[in-house]
Structure formats: C-alpha cells, structure tokens
Design a protein around this motif. Sequence first.
Motif, PDB file in Angstrom:
ATOM      1  N   PHE A  71       0.823  -1.206   0.000  1.00  0.00           N
ATOM      2  CA  PHE A  71       0.000   0.000   0.000  1.00  0.00           C
ATOM      3  C   PHE A  71       0.860   1.261   0.000  1.00  0.00           C
ATOM      4  O   PHE A  71       0.447   2.291  -0.497  1.00  0.00           O
ATOM      5  CB  PHE A  71      -0.960  -0.001   1.195  1.00  0.00           C
ATOM      6  N   SER A  72       2.063   1.172   0.527  1.00  0.00           N
ATOM      7  CA  SER A  72       2.955   2.330   0.541  1.00  0.00           C
ATOM      8  C   SER A  72       3.430   2.699  -0.869  1.00  0.00           C
ATOM      9  O   SER A  72       3.923   3.801  -1.085  1.00  0.00           O
ATOM     10  CB  SER A  72       4.157   2.089   1.451  1.00  0.00           C
ATOM     11  N   ASP A  73       3.261   1.781  -1.823  1.00  0.00           N
ATOM     12  CA  ASP A  73       3.602   2.066  -3.221  1.00  0.00           C
ATOM     13  C   ASP A  73       2.507   2.879  -3.921  1.00  0.00           C
ATOM     14  O   ASP A  73       2.723   3.358  -5.028  1.00  0.00           O
ATOM     15  CB  ASP A  73       3.815   0.766  -4.005  1.00  0.00           C
ATOM     16  N   TRP A  74       1.345   2.971  -3.303  1.00  0.00           N
ATOM     17  CA  TRP A  74       0.215   3.674  -3.908  1.00  0.00           C
ATOM     18  C   TRP A  74       0.197   5.116  -3.387  1.00  0.00           C
ATOM     19  O   TRP A  74       0.476   5.367  -2.210  1.00  0.00           O
ATOM     20  CB  TRP A  74      -1.094   2.978  -3.559  1.00  0.00           C
ATOM     21  N   ASN A  75      -0.181   6.053  -4.256  1.00  0.00           N
ATOM     22  CA  ASN A  75      -0.271   7.454  -3.830  1.00  0.00           C
ATOM     23  C   ASN A  75      -1.608   7.687  -3.109  1.00  0.00           C
ATOM     24  O   ASN A  75      -2.462   6.797  -3.053  1.00  0.00           O
ATOM     25  CB  ASN A  75      -0.056   8.408  -5.011  1.00  0.00           C
ATOM     26  N   SER A  76      -1.782   8.867  -2.579  1.00  0.00           N
ATOM     27  CA  SER A  76      -2.979   9.152  -1.761  1.00  0.00           C
ATOM     28  C   SER A  76      -4.268   9.027  -2.572  1.00  0.00           C
ATOM     29  O   SER A  76      -5.279   8.553  -2.055  1.00  0.00           O
ATOM     30  CB  SER A  76      -2.876  10.524  -1.107  1.00  0.00           C
ATOM     31  N   THR A  77      -4.251   9.424  -3.828  1.00  0.00           N
ATOM     32  CA  THR A  77      -5.442   9.297  -4.678  1.00  0.00           C
ATOM     33  C   THR A  77      -5.796   7.826  -4.875  1.00  0.00           C
ATOM     34  O   THR A  77      -6.972   7.437  -4.778  1.00  0.00           O
ATOM     35  CB  THR A  77      -5.212   9.981  -6.041  1.00  0.00           C
ATOM     36  N   GLN A  78      -4.786   7.015  -5.132  1.00  0.00           N
ATOM     37  CA  GLN A  78      -5.016   5.581  -5.327  1.00  0.00           C
ATOM     38  C   GLN A  78      -5.532   4.924  -4.042  1.00  0.00           C
ATOM     39  O   GLN A  78      -6.419   4.075  -4.090  1.00  0.00           O
ATOM     40  CB  GLN A  78      -3.725   4.902  -5.796  1.00  0.00           C
ATOM     41  N   LEU A  79      -5.009   5.345  -2.900  1.00  0.00           N
ATOM     42  CA  LEU A  79      -5.478   4.801  -1.624  1.00  0.00           C
ATOM     43  C   LEU A  79      -6.925   5.191  -1.346  1.00  0.00           C
ATOM     44  O   LEU A  79      -7.704   4.392  -0.827  1.00  0.00           O
ATOM     45  CB  LEU A  79      -4.566   5.247  -0.481  1.00  0.00           C
ATOM     46  N   LYS A  80      -7.293   6.421  -1.727  1.00  0.00           N
ATOM     47  CA  LYS A  80      -8.693   6.840  -1.579  1.00  0.00           C
ATOM     48  C   LYS A  80      -9.588   6.001  -2.478  1.00  0.00           C
ATOM     49  O   LYS A  80     -10.687   5.610  -2.086  1.00  0.00           O
ATOM     50  CB  LYS A  80      -8.845   8.328  -1.906  1.00  0.00           C
ATOM     51  N   GLU A  81      -9.117   5.711  -3.686  1.00  0.00           N
ATOM     52  CA  GLU A  81      -9.897   4.870  -4.597  1.00  0.00           C
ATOM     53  C   GLU A  81     -10.028   3.452  -4.030  1.00  0.00           C
ATOM     54  O   GLU A  81     -11.066   2.817  -4.165  1.00  0.00           O
ATOM     55  CB  GLU A  81      -9.272   4.849  -5.989  1.00  0.00           C
ATOM     56  N   PHE A  82      -8.970   2.962  -3.390  1.00  0.00           N
ATOM     57  CA  PHE A  82      -9.037   1.643  -2.765  1.00  0.00           C
ATOM     58  C   PHE A  82     -10.063   1.650  -1.628  1.00  0.00           C
ATOM     59  O   PHE A  82     -10.838   0.698  -1.479  1.00  0.00           O
ATOM     60  CB  PHE A  82      -7.663   1.208  -2.251  1.00  0.00           C
ATOM     61  N   SER A  83     -10.089   2.701  -0.843  1.00  0.00           N
ATOM     62  CA  SER A  83     -11.095   2.811   0.232  1.00  0.00           C
ATOM     63  C   SER A  83     -12.499   2.798  -0.345  1.00  0.00           C
ATOM     64  O   SER A  83     -13.400   2.140   0.191  1.00  0.00           O
ATOM     65  CB  SER A  83     -10.883   4.087   1.043  1.00  0.00           C
ATOM     66  N   GLY A  84     -12.687   3.513  -1.450  1.00  0.00           N
ATOM     67  CA  GLY A  84     -13.977   3.500  -2.134  1.00  0.00           C
ATOM     68  C   GLY A  84     -14.325   2.113  -2.655  1.00  0.00           C
ATOM     69  O   GLY A  84     -15.483   1.677  -2.596  1.00  0.00           O
ATOM     70  N   PHE A  85     -13.316   1.420  -3.168  1.00  0.00           N
ATOM     71  CA  PHE A  85     -13.499   0.049  -3.651  1.00  0.00           C
ATOM     72  C   PHE A  85     -13.993  -0.852  -2.521  1.00  0.00           C
ATOM     73  O   PHE A  85     -14.905  -1.662  -2.706  1.00  0.00           O
ATOM     74  CB  PHE A  85     -12.180  -0.476  -4.233  1.00  0.00           C
ATOM     75  N   LEU A  86     -13.376  -0.744  -1.340  1.00  0.00           N
ATOM     76  CA  LEU A  86     -13.785  -1.569  -0.196  1.00  0.00           C
ATOM     77  C   LEU A  86     -15.252  -1.338   0.158  1.00  0.00           C
ATOM     78  O   LEU A  86     -15.998  -2.283   0.401  1.00  0.00           O
ATOM     79  CB  LEU A  86     -12.898  -1.287   1.019  1.00  0.00           C
ATOM     80  N   ALA A  87     -15.643  -0.072   0.178  1.00  0.00           N
ATOM     81  CA  ALA A  87     -17.036   0.259   0.487  1.00  0.00           C
ATOM     82  C   ALA A  87     -17.962  -0.283  -0.601  1.00  0.00           C
ATOM     83  O   ALA A  87     -19.016  -0.864  -0.313  1.00  0.00           O
ATOM     84  CB  ALA A  87     -17.194   1.768   0.629  1.00  0.00           C
ATOM     85  N   HIS A  88     -17.570  -0.095  -1.852  1.00  0.00           N
ATOM     86  CA  HIS A  88     -18.365  -0.559  -2.995  1.00  0.00           C
ATOM     87  C   HIS A  88     -18.520  -2.082  -2.953  1.00  0.00           C
ATOM     88  O   HIS A  88     -19.625  -2.607  -3.119  1.00  0.00           O
ATOM     89  CB  HIS A  88     -17.695  -0.103  -4.297  1.00  0.00           C
ATOM     90  N   LEU A  89     -17.421  -2.794  -2.730  1.00  0.00           N
ATOM     91  CA  LEU A  89     -17.455  -4.256  -2.665  1.00  0.00           C
ATOM     92  C   LEU A  89     -18.364  -4.726  -1.528  1.00  0.00           C
ATOM     93  O   LEU A  89     -19.187  -5.619  -1.717  1.00  0.00           O
ATOM     94  CB  LEU A  89     -16.031  -4.803  -2.467  1.00  0.00           C
ATOM     95  N   GLY A  90     -18.248  -4.102  -0.377  1.00  0.00           N
ATOM     96  CA  GLY A  90     -19.046  -4.491   0.782  1.00  0.00           C
ATOM     97  C   GLY A  90     -20.525  -4.210   0.657  1.00  0.00           C
ATOM     98  O   GLY A  90     -21.329  -4.752   1.413  1.00  0.00           O
ATOM     99  N   ASN A  91     -20.910  -3.371  -0.314  1.00  0.00           N
ATOM    100  CA  ASN A  91     -22.325  -3.066  -0.535  1.00  0.00           C
ATOM    101  C   ASN A  91     -22.985  -4.022  -1.523  1.00  0.00           C
ATOM    102  O   ASN A  91     -24.148  -3.850  -1.855  1.00  0.00           O
ATOM    103  CB  ASN A  91     -22.489  -1.625  -1.026  1.00  0.00           C
ATOM    104  N   HIS A  92     -22.231  -4.988  -2.011  1.00  0.00           N
ATOM    105  CA  HIS A  92     -22.750  -5.962  -2.968  1.00  0.00           C
ATOM    106  C   HIS A  92     -22.788  -7.350  -2.332  1.00  0.00           C
ATOM    107  O   HIS A  92     -22.117  -7.602  -1.343  1.00  0.00           O
ATOM    108  CB  HIS A  92     -21.847  -6.032  -4.209  1.00  0.00           C
ATOM    109  N   THR A  93     -23.549  -8.237  -2.936  1.00  0.00           N
ATOM    110  CA  THR A  93     -23.457  -9.657  -2.597  1.00  0.00           C
ATOM    111  C   THR A  93     -22.472 -10.280  -3.579  1.00  0.00           C
ATOM    112  O   THR A  93     -22.138  -9.677  -4.606  1.00  0.00           O
ATOM    113  CB  THR A  93     -24.814 -10.363  -2.739  1.00  0.00           C
ATOM    114  N   TRP A  94     -22.036 -11.496  -3.270  1.00  0.00           N
ATOM    115  CA  TRP A  94     -21.134 -12.159  -4.213  1.00  0.00           C
ATOM    116  C   TRP A  94     -21.827 -12.375  -5.553  1.00  0.00           C
ATOM    117  O   TRP A  94     -21.206 -12.265  -6.614  1.00  0.00           O
ATOM    118  CB  TRP A  94     -20.611 -13.486  -3.652  1.00  0.00           C
ATOM    119  N   GLN A  95     -23.117 -12.634  -5.553  1.00  0.00           N
ATOM    120  CA  GLN A  95     -23.844 -12.804  -6.827  1.00  0.00           C
ATOM    121  C   GLN A  95     -23.745 -11.535  -7.663  1.00  0.00           C
ATOM    122  O   GLN A  95     -23.510 -11.595  -8.873  1.00  0.00           O
ATOM    123  CB  GLN A  95     -25.317 -13.157  -6.561  1.00  0.00           C
ATOM    124  N   GLN A  96     -23.900 -10.389  -7.041  1.00  0.00           N
ATOM    125  CA  GLN A  96     -23.785  -9.122  -7.776  1.00  0.00           C
ATOM    126  C   GLN A  96     -22.362  -8.912  -8.292  1.00  0.00           C
ATOM    127  O   GLN A  96     -22.173  -8.366  -9.375  1.00  0.00           O
ATOM    128  CB  GLN A  96     -24.219  -7.963  -6.877  1.00  0.00           C
TER     129      GLN A  96
END
Length: 176
Positions: A71-96
């Motif tokens: 994660f230290s290889d990623w810049n702050s923008t990329q880390l924010k996008e990863f945080s968004g990804f985590l939230a996005h993934l957690g709002n779906h079911t595996w089927q979705q």
Amino acid sequence: MAKNKQRKKIPKGKVKEEQKQELEKQYQVRTSKKELDILGLVSEELQSCSSCTKLKPYVALKYFRSDWQCFSDWNSTQLKEFSGFLAHLGNHTWQQVYETASRKPKHGLAYTTYNVSDVRNAKIRTKLEEVSSLISEDINFFELRVNQNTLRVHGFQSQSIFFLVALDKDHEAFPE
C-alpha cells in the motif's frame, strides 16, 4: 439346580450416544473465547444464507503478498480509490460481484477469473503461485477493478471472504 439367567440387553441408544461422544472427543479443538465468538458469528452468517452468493464480501489480508506491491507504493489518490473500492465491494453480494464479469466494455468491479499460469508478469505470477500452493486446487483466482483505469486487486474467495493476495496498480498482470 438350574439357574434362571436373565440376559441383559445392551441399550442401543446408550451405545450410540457413547460412540457419538467418543467421536466428538477425537475432533475437539482448543480455541479461545474470542475464536469461539468469531466462529459462532460465521456459523450464524452461513446458516442464515443457503448460498454464499447471497453473502456480502469483506476483505482479508491473510495471504497478502506485500513483497510484490505494498500500500505504501500507492499514492494518496489511489489509496482513496481503494477505500472506495472496499465500500463498494461491501455493498454488494457475491452474486452481484459475479454479474459484473464478461461485460464488454468492462465496467464496475469487472470480476475476471483466470489461471495463474496465464499471468503475463513473471513476478506477480510467482507470488500468486506461492499462495496457490497453500490453498485448495479447486479455488479460482480472480481480478477485481479498483477503478476504471489501471488499479486492480487479485485474490480468491472463500465463503464471504475475499482474500486479497496482490495489489496491481498498473495492471501489470494482464496489460492491455
């Protein structure tokens, strides 16, 4: 003088209960209270859903390979996008999540399974092979999009868990 012997019947129910108890003793595992609480939560989650496809994913780093990318290889923008990804993934079911596969053009999470041997970058392929040797051979690796550009993550699923194995900020595993 004939002795009147009464045969004692062996209670089948009692024997079966003792066999069951002995079998349970063979498979006892020592766990802490915390582990039992966690296992209990997982058990309730699985009992409430007849299929893992109805479960909401969460990310675990048990098999994460930081010696490929950290994660230290990623810049702050990329880390924010990863945080968004985590939230996005957690709002779906595996089927979705599965339903985002094979769409042309790809968008969203773009669930894409692959064979580790097909990974084009040798360094990331080696890291994935290391993990592959530690898990069941019937588990499939897949890639998920963190953003619509080049940020990707690689891993596998077990029950509701997405085991994140490798970060791929420049889409090096499968360059387009």
